[in-house]
Each structure stands twice: as C-alpha cells, then as structure tokens.
Enzyme design. Sequence first.
Site, PDB file in Angstrom:
ATOM      1  N   HIS A 199       0.802  -1.233   0.000  1.00  0.00           N
ATOM      2  CA  HIS A 199       0.000   0.000   0.000  1.00  0.00           C
ATOM      3  C   HIS A 199       0.830   1.275   0.000  1.00  0.00           C
ATOM      4  O   HIS A 199       0.278   2.371  -0.071  1.00  0.00           O
ATOM      5  CB  HIS A 199      -0.939   0.034   1.214  1.00  0.00           C
TER       6      HIS A 199
HETATM    7  C1  UD1 Z   1       3.020   2.344   9.555  1.00  0.00           C
HETATM    8  C2  UD1 Z   1       4.522   2.614   9.630  1.00  0.00           C
HETATM    9  C3  UD1 Z   1       5.079   1.965  10.865  1.00  0.00           C
HETATM   10  C4  UD1 Z   1       4.320   2.373  12.119  1.00  0.00           C
HETATM   11  C5  UD1 Z   1       2.842   2.199  11.908  1.00  0.00           C
HETATM   12  C6  UD1 Z   1       2.059   2.725  13.067  1.00  0.00           C
HETATM   13  C7  UD1 Z   1       6.220   2.724   7.864  1.00  0.00           C
HETATM   14  C8  UD1 Z   1       6.894   2.024   6.775  1.00  0.00           C
HETATM   15  N1  UD1 Z   1       5.210   2.075   8.495  1.00  0.00           N
HETATM   16  O1  UD1 Z   1       2.720   0.987   9.558  1.00  0.00           O
HETATM   17  O2  UD1 Z   1       6.452   2.363  10.997  1.00  0.00           O
HETATM   18  O3  UD1 Z   1       4.674   1.534  13.180  1.00  0.00           O
HETATM   19  O4  UD1 Z   1       2.444   2.886  10.754  1.00  0.00           O
HETATM   20  O5  UD1 Z   1       2.486   3.946  13.480  1.00  0.00           O
HETATM   21  O6  UD1 Z   1       6.508   3.858   8.115  1.00  0.00           O
HETATM   22  N2  UD1 Z   1      -2.454  -6.507   8.627  1.00  0.00           N
HETATM   23  C9  UD1 Z   1      -3.681  -7.070   8.902  1.00  0.00           C
HETATM   24  N3  UD1 Z   1      -4.421  -7.536   7.839  1.00  0.00           N
HETATM   25  C10 UD1 Z   1      -3.985  -7.451   6.547  1.00  0.00           C
HETATM   26  C11 UD1 Z   1      -2.718  -6.852   6.295  1.00  0.00           C
HETATM   27  C12 UD1 Z   1      -1.984  -6.377   7.366  1.00  0.00           C
HETATM   28  O7  UD1 Z   1      -4.101  -7.181  10.050  1.00  0.00           O
HETATM   29  O8  UD1 Z   1      -4.703  -7.895   5.644  1.00  0.00           O
HETATM   30  C13 UD1 Z   1      -1.677  -5.998   9.765  1.00  0.00           C
HETATM   31  C14 UD1 Z   1      -0.242  -6.463   9.786  1.00  0.00           C
HETATM   32  O9  UD1 Z   1      -0.135  -7.685  10.415  1.00  0.00           O
HETATM   33  C15 UD1 Z   1       0.464  -5.345  10.543  1.00  0.00           C
HETATM   34  C16 UD1 Z   1      -0.346  -4.129  10.168  1.00  0.00           C
HETATM   35  O10 UD1 Z   1      -1.591  -4.583   9.650  1.00  0.00           O
HETATM   36  O11 UD1 Z   1       0.339  -5.517  11.941  1.00  0.00           O
HETATM   37  C17 UD1 Z   1       0.419  -3.374   9.126  1.00  0.00           C
HETATM   38  O12 UD1 Z   1      -0.289  -2.296   8.732  1.00  0.00           O
HETATM   39  P1  UD1 Z   1       0.209  -1.364   7.540  1.00  0.00           P
HETATM   40  O13 UD1 Z   1      -1.017  -0.658   7.093  1.00  0.00           O
HETATM   41  O14 UD1 Z   1       1.016  -2.174   6.586  1.00  0.00           O
HETATM   42  O15 UD1 Z   1       1.104  -0.300   8.241  1.00  0.00           O
HETATM   43  P2  UD1 Z   1       2.668  -0.200   8.542  1.00  0.00           P
HETATM   44  O16 UD1 Z   1       3.407   0.055   7.303  1.00  0.00           O
HETATM   45  O17 UD1 Z   1       3.059  -1.387   9.325  1.00  0.00           O
END
Ligand code: UD1
Length: 370
Positions: A199
């Site tokens: 994303h």
């Molecule tokens: C972003 C930041 C991270 C920070 C976070 C919160 C970056 C690159 N990323 O998070 O540093 O800690 O904001 O402040 O700057 N998940 C689900 N279902 C799905 C896909 C994902 O539950 O279908 C969960 C994953 O397990 C994970 C989370 O969602 O725990 C990740 O969310 P995402 O939207 O990818 O955000 P980050 O890039 O991790």
Amino acid sequence: MSSAPDRSIAIVLGTRPEEIKLSVLIALLGDQARVIHTGQHYSPDLTSHHRPHLQLQVGGRHRGVQIGTATAQLTEAWQADPPAVVIVQGDTNAALAGALAANAIEVPLIHVEAGLRSHDRAMPEEHNRIVIDHLADLCCAATEQHVTNLWAEGIPDSRIVLTGNPIVEAVRLAERDHAAAQQVTAPLAGQPYVLCTLHRPENVDQADRLRRVLASLAELDLPVVLAIHPRTRQRVCDFGLGHLLYGLHVVQPLSYSTFLAVAERAALLISDSGGIQEEASVLGVRLLVLRRSTERPEALGEDCKLVPHPEQLGDLAREMIARSGRPFTGSSPFGDGRASVRIADLSEMVATGALDEYTSVRSMATTSGG
Ligand code: UD1
C-alpha cells in the site's frame, strides 16, 4: 504497577497498525486509558471493533488537513479535560497530531516506537517520526539502533528509554483464526503460497510501478494471496490495471487474527509494510520487503531482504523458498515481549510525576527484569 495517577492517560491513534501495536498497552492501562481515534483509517476493513472514547473524522483528507484538523480538535478536547500524559505510537498523521496537541497544551508526551529512520525524505512517515521524537518528553525506542539514531539528532539520554517494540507481545498474544485462514486459502487446494500486502505510495501511486509489481507477483513460482489494501484497490481501478489481478488470489484485508494464521503458514511474505517486517521476525517467516529503503535495518539478513525493484522478486522469492527447509536465522531484534509492561509503568510514572526516580531510564530494561 505503582499507585493510580490522578488523571487519565490519553492514547491517540488512527490506523490499523497503531491499534494492533497498542492493544496490549491499552489493556494494561485499563480504566486509566482514554483512547482517541482520529479516523485516519476509516475503511471498515482497516479498523478494529474496539470503541474509542472519542472518535474524530479526519480520514480521506489531505495529509496537512488531517494533521491540522486532528490537532485542533484534540487541543479543544484536552483544554476542557486535560489528560495527565499523552501516548502516541509510530509515524502516522494521527500520531503527529497527538504529539502537536500534547505539546500545545503542555502535557507530557510519550512516543512509542521512537528513533526509527529510513533516511528517505520522500516518505511522509519519516517527517512525522522525526517531528514526534523531537516533541516527545520520553522516546520509547525498540532497539539500540533506534537509541543511536536519537542520539545522532541531539536527543539526550534522559529522554530515551530502551523498551522494545510492543509488536512482539501483540503477535504472541493475539488469537489465530485458523478456520478463517483455511477459508482464505481453500482455493489454493493445499499448495504452498506467498502472502503479499502492498500500500505504500512508492509501490502503488504510479501506474508503471504498480503494473510492474503486479506483473512480477503473478509470475512467481507459487500462488500469491494478495490481501488488497483499499488504497491499492483504488489505484488498480484508477490506472485500469484490474486485468493484472487475475493472476493473483486477491482477498479483502484480513482481520489480524486471520492475517497471523495465514502468515504463519505462508512459504514467504512479500510486503511494503513496516509492521510486517517486525512481525515476520517474531513469527519466523521469511520476508521480501518491496521498498527502496527501510527504517528497520535490524530485520534484514538471510531471511529478510530489501527488494528495490519488482523484477528482482522472482529470483529472490525462489532463493527464499529454497531455504524453507532450514531453520529461521536468529530471534526477533525488536524486543523480549515486555515492552508494553515497561511503557505502562513509565506512563504511570510520568502521570504521577514520579519519573525523576529514574535518572537514566535506559537502565529500566535491566532493573525491571528484562
Ligand atoms: C506504519 C509505519 C510503521 C508504524 C505504523 C504505526 C512505515 C513504513 N510504516 O505501519 O512504521 O509503526 O504505521 O504507526 O513507516 N495486517 C492485517 N491484515 C492485513 C494486512 C496487514 O491485520 O490484511 C496488519 C499487519 O499484520 C500489521 C499491520 O496490519 O500488523 C500493518 O499495517 P500497515 O497498514 O502495513 O502499516 P505499517 O506500514 O506497518
């Protein structure tokens, strides 16, 4: 824990990863916690079912408007009923708004997951995290590297605590919905699979890059489960790339309990998520990070590699999958599973004005037994 503070502990969040990472801390704080959701993530696919004490509605607007509006609304709410301390996590617009409002009303600010740096000024998150760290009265760093990053910017030791990252205990304690996971992967008829999430603007905001990413995923040797983020789905639609999804097993964003169950059984993860870099190290699942930089270099190694160009995915995925029979290298560098307990203790100390007991709170990790 020490005696209850006079006033509440405000926790400002606005996105899925913040809800996940702060879940254990919020549970530990119990009745003292006042959760404020800014509405940055507003899709029902990305929000939990927990009801915040205050819900703002800033989602879907320009980054500057989100930050400005949430800061103004938080300031007004806290002028009427000031918390004893404000906690924000990570690098979202919600976290920055919480930090600015806490600063404006002169309430102590704790930053969870402080000190991350990608050194990539094209990422809005990098600007958010730098500003928050400099506003924070207490920076809760997850690793020694993050502490070093904070020192390098002149943040003194007295404002830094090495706590670990609460994601470790969030992953360990979260339920796994195996039945839902089975439904998600049922069409793959038991084949090994790759689980992918995407994303970040660098992958999805330009048509050519997104086309190359989706085409490279479809060419992998194993089937790819793509848990499609609403932003990515929108871009696929905007750029007319829907046909490139036919080669993938596309599913809606998964609940956290389903995501963990699907991820644990995956042969490989591919993602541009920050949190998944941490989670993969806790779950012991190999990961390709589809980005040009990472603020989590301590995760990188044989089992977690940075992939700047989508065309490299095929070879690297093959290499990683070939390692599946071998044990995963090393344990998670992000903590010992006690970060939330340490941060809850610190919050109460800040709330009651008892923090001065710790001259250098970095020693807390040893004094609290972990
Ligand atoms: C972003 C930041 C991270 C920070 C976070 C919160 C970056 C690159 N990323 O998070 O540093 O800690 O904001 O402040 O700057 N998940 C689900 N279902 C799905 C896909 C994902 O539950 O279908 C969960 C994953 O397990 C994970 C989370 O969602 O725990 C990740 O969310 P995402 O939207 O990818 O955000 P980050 O890039 O991790």
